[in-house]
Design a protein around this motif. Structure first.
Motif, PDB file in Angstrom:
ATOM      1  N   MET A  54       0.844  -1.203   0.000  1.00 37.95           N
ATOM      2  CA  MET A  54       0.000   0.000   0.000  1.00 37.95           C
ATOM      3  C   MET A  54       0.880   1.253   0.000  1.00 37.95           C
ATOM      4  SD  MET A  54      -3.026   1.366   0.104  1.00 37.95           S
ATOM      5  CE  MET A  54      -3.736   2.938   0.527  1.00 37.95           C
ATOM      6  N   ILE A  55       0.550   2.215  -0.834  1.00 39.27           N
ATOM      7  CA  ILE A  55       1.350   3.432  -0.901  1.00 39.27           C
ATOM      8  C   ILE A  55       1.132   4.280   0.359  1.00 39.27           C
ATOM      9  CG2 ILE A  55       1.191   3.456  -3.414  1.00 39.27           C
ATOM     10  CD1 ILE A  55      -0.648   5.963  -3.072  1.00 39.27           C
ATOM     11  N   THR A  56       2.097   5.149   0.609  1.00 40.07           N
ATOM     12  CA  THR A  56       2.005   6.026   1.785  1.00 40.07           C
ATOM     13  C   THR A  56       1.515   7.411   1.361  1.00 40.07           C
ATOM     14  OG1 THR A  56       4.266   6.843   1.525  1.00 40.07           O
ATOM     15  CG2 THR A  56       3.968   4.806   2.803  1.00 40.07           C
ATOM     16  N   SER A  57       1.187   8.232   2.359  1.00 41.72           N
ATOM     17  CA  SER A  57       0.753   9.601   2.072  1.00 41.72           C
ATOM     18  C   SER A  57       1.905  10.414   1.476  1.00 41.72           C
ATOM     19  CB  SER A  57       0.233  10.270   3.348  1.00 41.72           C
ATOM     20  OG  SER A  57       1.224  10.250   4.358  1.00 41.72           O
ATOM     21  N   ASP A  58       3.142  10.061   1.855  1.00 42.95           N
ATOM     22  CA  ASP A  58       4.312  10.749   1.287  1.00 42.95           C
ATOM     23  C   ASP A  58       4.450  10.453  -0.205  1.00 42.95           C
ATOM     24  OD1 ASP A  58       5.001  11.938   3.650  1.00 42.95           O
ATOM     25  OD2 ASP A  58       6.490  10.418   4.212  1.00 42.95           O
ATOM     26  N   GLN A  59       4.170   9.215  -0.607  1.00 46.34           N
ATOM     27  CA  GLN A  59       4.229   8.851  -2.029  1.00 46.34           C
ATOM     28  C   GLN A  59       3.161   9.592  -2.828  1.00 46.34           C
ATOM     29  OE1 GLN A  59       4.161   4.519  -1.180  1.00 46.34           O
ATOM     30  NE2 GLN A  59       5.853   4.357  -2.638  1.00 46.34           N
ATOM     31  N   LEU A  60       1.978   9.707  -2.234  1.00 46.40           N
ATOM     32  CA  LEU A  60       0.906  10.459  -2.891  1.00 46.40           C
ATOM     33  C   LEU A  60       1.302  11.928  -3.055  1.00 46.40           C
ATOM     34  CD1 LEU A  60      -1.958  10.923  -3.973  1.00 46.40           C
ATOM     35  CD2 LEU A  60      -2.744  11.118  -1.594  1.00 46.40           C
ATOM     36  N   LYS A  61       1.869  12.515  -1.992  1.00 44.12           N
ATOM     37  CA  LYS A  61       2.275  13.921  -2.052  1.00 44.12           C
ATOM     38  C   LYS A  61       3.384  14.125  -3.094  1.00 44.12           C
ATOM     39  CE  LYS A  61       3.658  17.887   0.753  1.00 44.12           C
ATOM     40  NZ  LYS A  61       4.619  18.376  -0.255  1.00 44.12           N
ATOM     41  N   ASP A  62       4.312  13.166  -3.183  1.00 41.39           N
ATOM     42  CA  ASP A  62       5.392  13.248  -4.176  1.00 41.39           C
ATOM     43  C   ASP A  62       4.820  13.272  -5.589  1.00 41.39           C
ATOM     44  OD1 ASP A  62       8.244  12.956  -5.149  1.00 41.39           O
ATOM     45  OD2 ASP A  62       7.397  11.079  -5.917  1.00 41.39           O
ATOM     46  N   ALA A  63       3.831  12.409  -5.853  1.00 38.76           N
ATOM     47  CA  ALA A  63       3.197  12.376  -7.180  1.00 38.76           C
ATOM     48  C   ALA A  63       2.503  13.705  -7.472  1.00 38.76           C
ATOM     49  CB  ALA A  63       2.196  11.229  -7.249  1.00 38.76           C
ATOM     50  N   GLN A  64       1.801  14.243  -6.481  1.00 40.79           N
ATOM     51  CA  GLN A  64       1.111  15.535  -6.656  1.00 40.79           C
ATOM     52  C   GLN A  64       2.109  16.667  -6.897  1.00 40.79           C
ATOM     53  OE1 GLN A  64      -1.042  15.318  -2.918  1.00 40.79           O
ATOM     54  NE2 GLN A  64      -2.989  14.867  -3.955  1.00 40.79           N
ATOM     55  N   ASP A  65       3.222  16.642  -6.164  1.00 41.29           N
ATOM     56  CA  ASP A  65       4.252  17.684  -6.337  1.00 41.29           C
ATOM     57  C   ASP A  65       4.882  17.618  -7.723  1.00 41.29           C
ATOM     58  OD1 ASP A  65       3.778  18.562  -3.789  1.00 41.29           O
ATOM     59  OD2 ASP A  65       5.540  17.579  -2.898  1.00 41.29           O
ATOM     60  N   ARG A  66       5.112  16.406  -8.214  1.00 43.36           N
ATOM     61  CA  ARG A  66       5.735  16.248  -9.541  1.00 43.36           C
ATOM     62  C   ARG A  66       4.799  16.734 -10.649  1.00 43.36           C
ATOM     63  NH1 ARG A  66       8.527  10.310  -9.292  1.00 43.36           N
ATOM     64  NH2 ARG A  66       9.011  10.731 -11.487  1.00 43.36           N
ATOM     65  N   VAL A  67       3.513  16.498 -10.487  1.00 46.68           N
ATOM     66  CA  VAL A  67       2.547  16.983 -11.479  1.00 46.68           C
ATOM     67  C   VAL A  67       2.463  18.511 -11.424  1.00 46.68           C
ATOM     68  CG1 VAL A  67       0.105  17.019 -12.127  1.00 46.68           C
ATOM     69  CG2 VAL A  67       1.199  14.859 -11.545  1.00 46.68           C
ATOM     70  N   ALA A  68       2.513  19.069 -10.231  1.00 51.02           N
ATOM     71  CA  ALA A  68       2.508  20.534 -10.091  1.00 51.02           C
ATOM     72  C   ALA A  68       3.757  21.138 -10.730  1.00 51.02           C
ATOM     73  CB  ALA A  68       2.437  20.916  -8.615  1.00 51.02           C
ATOM     74  N   ALA A  69       4.891  20.449 -10.572  1.00 47.83           N
ATOM     75  CA  ALA A  69       6.137  20.919 -11.178  1.00 47.83           C
ATOM     76  C   ALA A  69       6.054  20.860 -12.702  1.00 47.83           C
ATOM     77  CB  ALA A  69       7.313  20.075 -10.681  1.00 47.83           C
ATOM     78  N   LEU A  70       5.426  19.817 -13.218  1.00 50.53           N
ATOM     79  CA  LEU A  70       5.260  19.694 -14.679  1.00 50.53           C
ATOM     80  C   LEU A  70       4.403  20.824 -15.226  1.00 50.53           C
ATOM     81  CD1 LEU A  70       4.842  15.831 -15.127  1.00 50.53           C
ATOM     82  CD2 LEU A  70       6.540  17.269 -16.284  1.00 50.53           C
ATOM     83  N   TYR A  71       3.390  21.218 -14.472  1.00 46.33           N
ATOM     84  CA  TYR A  71       2.528  22.331 -14.899  1.00 46.33           C
ATOM     85  C   TYR A  71       3.367  23.586 -15.110  1.00 46.33           C
ATOM     86  CZ  TYR A  71      -1.419  25.590 -14.965  1.00 46.33           C
ATOM     87  OH  TYR A  71      -2.333  26.554 -15.342  1.00 46.33           O
ATOM     88  N   LYS A  72       4.330  23.795 -14.203  1.00 48.15           N
ATOM     89  CA  LYS A  72       5.199  24.967 -14.296  1.00 48.15           C
ATOM     90  C   LYS A  72       6.230  24.809 -15.415  1.00 48.15           C
ATOM     91  CE  LYS A  72       8.537  25.579 -11.367  1.00 48.15           C
ATOM     92  NZ  LYS A  72       9.332  25.844 -10.137  1.00 48.15           N
ATOM     93  N   TYR A  73       6.908  23.651 -15.445  1.00 48.93           N
ATOM     94  CA  TYR A  73       7.957  23.430 -16.444  1.00 48.93           C
ATOM     95  C   TYR A  73       7.402  23.488 -17.865  1.00 48.93           C
ATOM     96  CZ  TYR A  73      10.978  21.832 -12.625  1.00 48.93           C
ATOM     97  OH  TYR A  73      11.708  21.751 -11.475  1.00 48.93           O
ATOM     98  N   LEU A  74       6.227  22.906 -18.058  1.00 51.07           N
ATOM     99  CA  LEU A  74       5.624  22.871 -19.393  1.00 51.07           C
ATOM    100  C   LEU A  74       4.935  24.187 -19.752  1.00 51.07           C
ATOM    101  CD1 LEU A  74       4.060  19.282 -19.323  1.00 51.07           C
ATOM    102  CD2 LEU A  74       6.206  19.993 -20.379  1.00 51.07           C
ATOM    103  N   ASP A  75       4.758  25.063 -18.754  1.00 48.17           N
ATOM    104  CA  ASP A  75       4.105  26.363 -18.946  1.00 48.17           C
ATOM    105  C   ASP A  75       2.752  26.164 -19.634  1.00 48.17           C
ATOM    106  OD1 ASP A  75       3.640  29.013 -18.876  1.00 48.17           O
ATOM    107  OD2 ASP A  75       5.391  29.633 -20.029  1.00 48.17           O
ATOM    108  N   ILE A  76       1.896  25.395 -18.972  1.00 43.19           N
ATOM    109  CA  ILE A  76       0.605  25.012 -19.558  1.00 43.19           C
ATOM    110  C   ILE A  76      -0.269  26.219 -19.864  1.00 43.19           C
ATOM    111  CG2 ILE A  76      -1.543  23.745 -19.138  1.00 43.19           C
ATOM    112  CD1 ILE A  76       0.845  21.968 -19.836  1.00 43.19           C
ATOM    113  N   ASP A  77      -0.227  27.253 -19.010  1.00 45.65           N
ATOM    114  CA  ASP A  77      -1.031  28.459 -19.270  1.00 45.65           C
ATOM    115  C   ASP A  77      -0.636  29.095 -20.595  1.00 45.65           C
ATOM    116  OD1 ASP A  77      -2.542  28.256 -16.982  1.00 45.65           O
ATOM    117  OD2 ASP A  77      -1.188  29.495 -15.774  1.00 45.65           O
TER     118      ASP A  77
END
Length: 372
Positions: free
Chosen positions: A1-24
């Motif tokens: 079973m995944i941990t809350s830290d693993q979930l947060k890491d996935a969320q942080d990486r997606v947030a970082a991609l939003y910035k790196y890819l400059d989706i706006d």
């Protein structure tokens, strides 16, 4: 079973991609580019229209890629909460996590390919080394490996020139691998590939070492401007075809292009030789040979730019394009990349085209250095 830290890491990486890819910015750019396609005379120039549509689809792919990983991480967070309420199983949460991380890593990898040439298709050429039949057989095995890789990634693979070995295998092959960013990924394959195995061609069953070189260059299209001096071109014609029988071509459709290339820095001249036997029509072979020439000239300019970057980054680890990059040791069940240290025991999988691990390791170590 995944941990809350693993979930947060996935969320942080997606947030970082939003910035790196400059989706706006990409969303605004997409709207502007789509408006251009609504011009009443848009399809009057079919070639320009196709390029515009290609541009629109390219931007859409980045936005859709981000939306896909964002949806997966949101679903993962939901599943994580549902598990606490015993509405989903532990296996379902872990399965969601695996799918989420695979998609995130794929998009992160694509984000490393930022240079113009990284988005292009590629020309991949394999030459057998010294060693006769053994090295020629190794070259044919590499050809199959890259064809299987292309097939697995939905790339189109055309063989523009092939020279069979004397008894088995091939002496050389030139393949055009067309598809989104195939050069960006396969540039990692540039260099000498070393095989160690018990030779099936040796009566004593000795362990043999063979070499083959792989050259990968961007495949340019009409949107890339490359100057070719027509006065430095000469042509030879020859009959293309197999070893005999019905495959023998009675007409000289094969073309051999010779280009006297002068290095703009040193003034040294060398001959670039390109053979093309892909088509039964001489004109088509000429056109394709010219495209391959333009690809080579573009690549030379590209390598000069990289050489200048290497001088600036003198203290950093260099990428030696012509060096031995990878060893395939069959009886030890090991394939190892000498540049990154990445290795696997799945020899059969690698020879079936599963080289994504090597490509990823290469990009992780060298992509940012090449893009500074």
């Amino acid at each position: 079973m995944i941990t809350s830290d693993q979930l947060k890491d996935a969320q942080d990486r997606v947030a970082a991609l939003y910035k790196y890819l400059d989706i706006d910015a990409k969303t605004m750019q997409l709207e502007e580019e789509q408006l251009r396609t609504q011009d009443p005379g848009f399809w009057d120039d079919a070639k320009r229209a196709e390029e515009q549509m290609k541009k629109v689809k390219g931007i859409e792919k980045w936005i859709e890629g981000y939306k896909h990983v964002k949806t997966l991480v949101d679903e993962l967070a939901l599943a994580f909460d549902f598990y606490k309420e015993e509405m989903v199983t532990e296996e379902e949460v872990d399965d969601n996590y695996s799918k989420c991380m695979e998609a995130i890593e794929e998009l992160e990898l694509r984000n490393m390919l930022r240079q113009e040439e990284d988005q292009m298709s590629c020309v991949l050429k394999i030459n057998s080394g010294a060693g006769g039949t053994e090295s020629q057989d190794w070259a044919s095995m590499l050809m199959r490996m890259y064809m299987r890789y292309a097939e697995a990634h939905d790339y189109k693979c055309n063989i523009s020139h092939l020279q069979d070995g004397d008894e088995a295998g091939i002496k050389t092959v030139t393949m055009e691998i067309e598809g989104d960013s195939s050069y960006g990924y396969l540039k990692s394959e540039n260099g000498v590939h070393r095989l160690v195995r018990v030779s099936p061609y040796n009566a004593q069953g000795k362990r043999m070492t063979s070499f083959a070189s792989v050259f990968v260059t961007p495949l340019v299209d009409d949107t890339i401007e490359v100057y070719v001096d027509p006065s430095k071109i000469s042509w030879d014609l020859f009959r293309s075809g197999g070893a005999g029988g019905q495959n023998v071509n009675k007409v000289e459709t094969g073309v051999r292009l010779r280009y006297q290339y002068t290095d703009p820095d040193t003034g040294e001249t060398e001959e670039i030789l390109i053979e093309n036997t892909e088509s039964r029509k001489q004109l088509e072979n000429r056109e394709n040979a010219m495209r391959l020439l333009r690809s080579q000239l573009y690549d030379r300019a590209l390598q000069k730019r990289k050489a200048e970057q290497a001088k600036i980054e003198a203290g950093k680890k260099k990428i030696e394009w012509g060096s031995q990059i990878r060893s395939y040791v069959f009886d030890d069940r090991r394939v190892k990349d000498h540049r990154t240290g990445f290795q696997t025991s799945d020899v059969n999988g690698v020879m079936d085209g599963k080289i994504d691990g090597f490509i990823k390791a290469y990009l992780m170590e060298f992509a940012d250095k090449g893009n500074e």
